[in-house]
Structure formats: C-alpha cells, structure tokens
Design a protein around this motif. Sequence first.
Motif, PDB file in Angstrom:
ATOM      1  N   ASP B  51       0.831  -1.195   0.000  1.00  0.00           N
ATOM      2  CA  ASP B  51       0.000   0.000   0.000  1.00  0.00           C
ATOM      3  C   ASP B  51       0.865   1.244   0.000  1.00  0.00           C
ATOM      4  OD1 ASP B  51      -2.426  -1.157  -0.100  1.00  0.00           O
ATOM      5  OD2 ASP B  51      -2.948  -0.847   2.011  1.00  0.00           O
ATOM      6  N   SER B 109       0.547   8.965  -7.509  1.00  0.00           N
ATOM      7  CA  SER B 109      -0.414   8.047  -6.904  1.00  0.00           C
ATOM      8  C   SER B 109      -1.758   8.288  -7.570  1.00  0.00           C
ATOM      9  CB  SER B 109      -0.516   8.291  -5.401  1.00  0.00           C
ATOM     10  OG  SER B 109      -1.042   9.588  -5.153  1.00  0.00           O
ATOM     11  N   CYS B 110      -2.630   7.312  -7.461  1.00  0.00           N
ATOM     12  CA  CYS B 110      -3.932   7.373  -8.129  1.00  0.00           C
ATOM     13  C   CYS B 110      -5.004   6.853  -7.184  1.00  0.00           C
ATOM     14  CB  CYS B 110      -3.869   6.511  -9.389  1.00  0.00           C
ATOM     15  SG  CYS B 110      -5.475   6.049 -10.051  1.00  0.00           S
ATOM     16  N   ALA B 111      -5.867   7.747  -6.687  1.00  0.00           N
ATOM     17  CA  ALA B 111      -6.960   7.342  -5.808  1.00  0.00           C
ATOM     18  C   ALA B 111      -8.270   7.573  -6.547  1.00  0.00           C
ATOM     19  CB  ALA B 111      -6.920   8.151  -4.512  1.00  0.00           C
ATOM     20  N   THR B 143       1.279   3.864  -6.657  1.00  0.00           N
ATOM     21  CA  THR B 143       0.459   3.421  -5.534  1.00  0.00           C
ATOM     22  C   THR B 143      -0.941   3.969  -5.746  1.00  0.00           C
ATOM     23  OG1 THR B 143       0.385   3.248  -3.107  1.00  0.00           O
ATOM     24  CG2 THR B 143       1.042   5.371  -4.014  1.00  0.00           C
ATOM     25  N   GLY B 144      -1.929   3.360  -5.093  1.00  0.00           N
ATOM     26  CA  GLY B 144      -3.287   3.804  -5.358  1.00  0.00           C
ATOM     27  C   GLY B 144      -4.276   3.370  -4.307  1.00  0.00           C
ATOM     28  N   ASP B 145      -5.520   3.748  -4.525  1.00  0.00           N
ATOM     29  CA  ASP B 145      -6.607   3.393  -3.621  1.00  0.00           C
ATOM     30  C   ASP B 145      -7.900   3.385  -4.425  1.00  0.00           C
ATOM     31  OD1 ASP B 145      -7.834   2.908  -1.017  1.00  0.00           O
ATOM     32  OD2 ASP B 145      -8.664   4.921  -1.195  1.00  0.00           O
ATOM     33  N   THR B 146      -8.811   2.517  -4.025  1.00  0.00           N
ATOM     34  CA  THR B 146     -10.092   2.384  -4.709  1.00  0.00           C
ATOM     35  C   THR B 146     -11.216   2.434  -3.696  1.00  0.00           C
ATOM     36  OG1 THR B 146      -9.021   0.878  -6.260  1.00  0.00           O
ATOM     37  CG2 THR B 146     -11.413   0.922  -6.301  1.00  0.00           C
TER      38      THR B 146
END
Lengths: 353, 353
Positions: B51, B109-111, B143-146
């Motif tokens: 993460d 980063s990509c959220a 890194t990212g978040d969904t």
Amino acid sequence: MNPPFPIPARRTFTAKTVTLAHGGGGSAMRDLIDDVFLSAFSGAGRAAPEDQARFDLAALAARGDRLAFTTDSFVVDPLVFPGGDIGKLAVCGTVNDLAVGGAVPVALSCAVIIEEGLAVELLRRVVGSMAQTARAAGVSISTGDTKVVARGACDKLFITTTGIGVVRAGLDVGIAKARPGDVLLVNGLLGDHGAAILNARGDLALDTTIESDCAPLNGLIDTLIAAAPGIRMMRDATRGGVAAVVNELAEASAVGVRLSELAMPMRPEVQGFCEILGLDPLYLANEGKILAVVPANEADQALAALRAHPLGREAAAIGTVTAERPGRVTMETRFGGERIVDMLVGDQLPRIC
Amino acid sequence: MNPPFPIPARRTFTAKTVTLAHGGGGSAMRDLIDDVFLSAFSGAGRAAPEDQARFDLAALAARGDRLAFTTDSFVVDPLVFPGGDIGKLAVCGTVNDLAVGGAVPVALSCAVIIEEGLAVELLRRVVGSMAQTARAAGVSISTGDTKVVARGACDKLFITTTGIGVVRAGLDVGIAKARPGDVLLVNGLLGDHGAAILNARGDLALDTTIESDCAPLNGLIDTLIAAAPGIRMMRDATRGGVAAVVNELAEASAVGVRLSELAMPMRPEVQGFCEILGLDPLYLANEGKILAVVPANEADQALAALRAHPLGREAAAIGTVTAERPGRVTMETRFGGERIVDMLVGDQLPRIC
C-alpha cells in the motif's frame, strides 16, 4: 518549503455554505482556501504558494534511505461520528499507512471534493480536525486542492490524503515476510470503528457508547520497532478487518495462520452488537489498530512495549504463524473447535472509511 | 520500489459494472485492482504490495536538491471528451503542476472514487489512458486506492492524483519572481479545453471540432528551461484560465502586467464559440498550456525553443511585466483600447477539470 508565503490577513469570509464559485479557480476559491484551509493548516505546515510543496532531499536522506509514498480517499458516511470525523480519519489513515511500512511520516497532501451546499461550519470543523490530528502525529499538511461539484454529484465531502515519509534504514517489513513460529500481535480492542460508524448511521437505534478507535499510530509504532527490531510485518486492520490482513499475510508469505478467538481483545458491547446484527467482528474495520508479526523471541518485549503505550494498553498476542496449511487462516473457537477464517468477497459495510 | 511483487495471472474478471463489493477491501476489490489497475499500470510502474511505494532517496537526491509534492482531484464532466478523458487529464494535470514548479516528475499516486454501477469497460478505458499518458510523460503510477460509493453518492468517477518530483538544483521559479521588463509567453492556442468540455456536454448542439489540449508538458518545459535559464515563473493556465494566473502573478510579484489581445493565439472556432456564448476566452481553462515569464534578454530564444517543440508550435509572447500599476492586469484590445482583466469570483464553467 520555499519561498515562504505570507498568510493573508483573515478576510471577512462570510459565506454560510459552499457554492460552485468556491471551486472555480477565482477569488471565491482563494478566499475559501485562505480562510478555511490555510488558516487551520498554518500551525501544522502550510499549503505552498506554487501549488506544490518542496522538501530538502538531503534532510530527508539524513533520516532514512527510502522515501515512502501512499494515498487513500475517504468517503466515510456519516462525516462526523463518535470518536472522530472524516478529517481525523483522513489524516490517521494515511499516517498509519506510512507508519506500518516502517516509514516516519513527514507530510500529507489534502484534496477535497465538496458538494455544493455543504455548511462552511462543518467544513471548518473537519479541516480543524485534520490540523489537530496532523499536529498530534507530527506531520505537516503541505499542499492541497479544492473542487466543488453541484448538488447531488457527490455526497457532501470526500477527502483524499497522500503521504510521504522516510523509511528507517535497515528496516525491512513486508506482507510476505512472516515465518513459521512468528507471533501475531494487535495493539488493542477490535471492531470499534466499524461498530461506531454503523451505529452512527442511526438506522438501528441501538443504545451504545462505542466510539471509533481512529488514532495516528506512528508513535506507537516507533516504540514497537525499538522493542522488536526483528519485526516482520505491520499492517493496519481497516477495511476488511483482521480477517483481510491475516488472509493477505498467509497468502503472500505462504504460511498458515492460527488465530485464537479467546485471545481477541474486544469490548463486550462490540461483541453484543455483532451478535445482534449477525456481523463477524473479525471483519469489522478498525482505524487505530495494527497487526504486527514478530519473531517468537521478541514477542514478549514487543507486547510489553505496546502495552506501555497509551494506544496499546489492551494489546494481545492473537495468533501464531505455522508451516502447515500455507495460505489458510484458521481460528480456534472459544469452545475449542476450529473454523476457517476466509477473505470476504466485499465488506459488511460500505463507506466505512 | 521494493520488494518486487508478482503480478497475479490475469483472473477471469467478468463483472460488467462496478459494485459496492469492489470497494469493500475483500477479494472482489483485489480482483478489480489486479485486473483493471495493476495490469494497466505495470508497464508504467506498479502499485506497491505494501500500500506504499518506495523510492531510493540517494537516487532522488542525485537528480536535484528538493522534492516537490502536489495533488489534484479531477471531477470533469463528461468523463470522456474530444481530445481526452478524465484519466489522461488526471495524469497531465499533476505532471504539469510538478513541471511548472521546475520539478522533473517521478511518480504519481492514483486514488479513485467510483459510483456503483460504473461500466467496467469505461473504467478500463480511463485507466488505460492514465497508463498511456504516464508512459508518455515518463512517470510511474506507483500506488493507489479504490473506493466505491452507492449510486447517487458520486457522479460516476472522481480521480485524485498526487505527484512527487525532483526540482532541478539551482532553479528557482515562483509566482512572486516577475520583474518589470520581463516577457510573458504562452506555448500555444488558448481556450481549447474549456470550449471542448462545454461543447461535449451536448446542451449546445454547436457543430465544432474543438478538442481539449490536454497534454503532459514536462518535455516542453525541459526545453524551455534549457533555452531560458533565467526563467522567473511558469504556471499552467487551468481553472480560471490565463486571467487567473496573470492576476495572481501581478499580485504576488507586485508588478503590473500588460497583455495584448492581438497577440493571444486562439482558434477562430474558439473565438466564435465564446462570442456566441458570451464567454471571455481569457478565462477559459487550458490543460496543455503554460504561461512563462522570462527576462527580456531570453525571450527570443525561449520563444524559439517553444516553437521548435511539437506542443509549442503556436507559442507567442502575449504580454509584458511593468512597474506601473502593481497588482493590475490590463489588456490592449484589438482596436487599440485598454481594458482591465480582473480575476473572476468563480468560474464560467463548473467541473472543467
């Protein structure tokens, strides 16, 4: 950060609600940013004049050998809940993501998407929480962005925080590093955040005093690493709860994990709450709990260090890593039986964070 | 980034639409991330197993002396428009924010926040655009978040990108650094993005072929800095357009700015579009245009360098910095008159980026 930018004198920002103009890139947006964001964040760092914060690389390199970089969006519903609000959560979540990777958090960015009509007072409260939590965690909020969308195009307020930190030289923790014989620790009571949010939604009319455990864990983690330098892995048990983390660990490390139901620290209220609603507390989200895997010979000192910290008083050893059944998580139930703890397909509760 | 994490074999991800389970932290989310995000981003970098992405600080410090850090949320409506989509925009926007500060972009980063029911094919297209644009710009998406919210809780898809980069040693550009006598340059045609988005909303039924100018400008900026090492300031003219940037510059540098309407590079279609709708093209958003302030003695070589680049063929000198009327922006009109170019309170168009 350079060059220093004077914070403008407090303008008479009198809007009661956020309007589309506040996201338009003009003077209304500047006023909102100056008055609501910069004035709050100035004590904890400050949004940079160039839409970008800057950090001296030599100073960062003096603190460790690797830069850590992580991001999370927060869409929790409701925005304010017992024990916190979306602002506190957005800071804790990213600080904790940095810290569990072994990084010392340095700075956060803060990007907000606001629904037209949001009360400015509520926004101020949330931003104030962010500033206060950032100060407590010792990080600055260094850069940001504000968008406003029309009524109905988002649900009140979403916040995305991204963090940078410095990983301690020589520390190498990871989800694939658990070995048979290792001990699984947790720093306290499980399930409080999930139960508090669900209860705060108000559909249930259950009379409980459960509060979210939302807290920045970097200080606790400093203590833990000092006590257990051979530590293998840390992970915060948020969405998906303990079960999701332990399953990921078992799969990535190709080990089995055996949990003990009796050893799980949990409030009787949370247990009761789960029984009434048919939820499994192992899958409830936490926002102030880490799972740590340490070698057996460091487990006692690690547990003692956790318990000596205010955020670890109820810490416990909740399981062991085994060579048998790699990829599988089992739990010894309180009645001495055994059950498999699987990964869920989704979550029991949407918008938990 | 370390440790390397094997990309799982392509799962049979057969969902046609995104559901709440895809944001729940369980196996459905993992499948979505593996199949849609990691498989696209693997060529351009890769989401990290912990993460959190990690970068060697010594290697970063070898490229410059300061780390740059910037964030933006993208809420553009519609998601797909002539010349790009929200994914391309989200990469270009943050790459350009880094580059105008003098930084060489390193990673993003990509959220994402997804509305339940979004077509997986559309998500794949957007994520594919992100990957392709990142490759073109030479940055990784690391890194990212969904998150997934219920129908009606957001409008289809929002993306927040945060970028880190390294500022070139010795380069010191800033919004407060313009001096009387300096020249204001732009790298090409103004207003295309704003006009393209407004037209793509389809309420107008105007028959135009205007496309967004959305593009990563870091390559162009490298060329510009090499040609004009004394460069004072760069800024991308997004929300609020040229007018917002130039007003900010005039205020922060305590200088006057005199623009020339005749010198503004603009498509006749965009000009016509603005006349029909009563918009002022100076306030239209651009997503592939920078304003640069250079000392007069470097203006010719800077302009020549811009024009030699594929993204700068229509570059022009559009104004000069003056000692008179500090904080004021004026424009010589095409008829030889003069008008004040003020900052708007909001924007002409919400959700332009």
